[in-house]
Design an enzyme around this catalytic site. Sequence first.
Site, PDB file in Angstrom:
ATOM      1  N   ASP A 136       0.846  -1.206   0.000  1.00 18.37           N
ATOM      2  CA  ASP A 136       0.000   0.000   0.000  1.00 18.37           C
ATOM      3  C   ASP A 136       0.875   1.247   0.000  1.00 18.37           C
ATOM      4  OD1 ASP A 136      -2.329  -1.509   0.171  1.00 18.37           O
ATOM      5  OD2 ASP A 136      -2.574  -1.224   2.329  1.00 18.37           O
ATOM      6  N   ARG A 187      -1.383  -0.462  -8.661  1.00 16.68           N
ATOM      7  CA  ARG A 187      -2.768  -0.139  -8.289  1.00 16.68           C
ATOM      8  C   ARG A 187      -2.887   1.386  -8.315  1.00 16.68           C
ATOM      9  NH1 ARG A 187      -3.853  -0.995  -2.231  1.00 16.68           N
ATOM     10  NH2 ARG A 187      -4.387  -3.160  -2.647  1.00 16.68           N
TER      11      ARG A 187
END
Length: 311
Positions: A136, A187
């Site tokens: 992340d 992402r």
Amino acid sequence: MLDTLSKSLFHLLAASDGLKRLASTYGMRSPESFARRFIAGESVHEAIEAARQVQARGMLVSLDLLGESVASHTEAAKATREYLQVIDEIIDAGVERNISLKLTQLGLEIDRATATDNLRRILDVAGRHEFFVRIDMENSPFTEVTLDIFETLWQLGYCSAGVVLQSALKRSEQDMQRMMRLGARIRLVKGAYKESRSIAYASKSDVDAAYVRMMRVLLTDATYPAIATHDPAMIEATRAWAQERQIPPERFEFQMLFGIRRDLQQSLVDEGYRVRVYIPFGREWFPYFMRRLGERPANVGFVVRGILSEG
Ligand code: FDA
């Protein structure tokens, strides 16, 4: 403007110990408690059960053991051990082998070497069992170092990992080129953190415009990108671009967060798109939860009603 104010307010509230204690008391205590709308539970077993239900609806999953900003080597080592246990549990349960994690959970605020070593331990085990590990992206003090660590490990052969880029940051289009040169899976998100105007776009329309620009490059040229958003306009722009360029649905995936826009998640699956649901769980859910409230102040009403009904 409202977006920025709300992010700032929730950023401040997230630092409040009193609020954290209050939320921790009420947020998860029963299956109806308010935090369960966004968090699968405190245990890995609850997360695995949620993953089974999501997979039964035809979707993919990524499990995220919540945690961030650990301040000692002991805590970072503990988080790493917990992740290794999560990997074992996922293997035993037979759900999809895909996890997401944060580098400050593994010690990045202490020093870079600690986080890198801990990440490497996780990637070693994950690699042996064909897991995909998404790193992340956190707030901007960690952008460069996160990409650096990712790049270093990638060059050492740890290639079953992917990164996240935030369209809100002005630097991200360059970072995207750098990550695409590696062949890494990216992402794309708008960005959940409050950032200063000198480095981030201030208006939603600029963040959205950058999102669309990046989405188009990723869909056309990148390795299996993830378009992570609940914004119908971003999703429509993605569908339109894929159609125009004849990019088949198996070349990319949409991603959404557990508990948010389940209707949209299902309709995309019904249309034949891949949709991955990010399933957060664990005891350290408060900062994640506050970011979700900051994105949509209407969620606060839902929380207050939840607390009142708990008595
Ligand atoms: P936007 O905020 O414009 O919202 C569009 C619409 O979506 C809203 O009108 C509402 O209908 C719905 N919506 C959005 N948020 C909601 C909420 N909290 N509750 C209810 N409805 C909501 N960020 C980051 O900085 N680093 C990361 O690593 C990740 N990882 C990540 C993974 C995945 C799978 C997703 C979907 C998102 C992230 N994010 C993230 C978070 C991301 O940066 C962003 O903050 C949120 O996705 C909200 O932005 P949207 O793109 O949904 O659009």
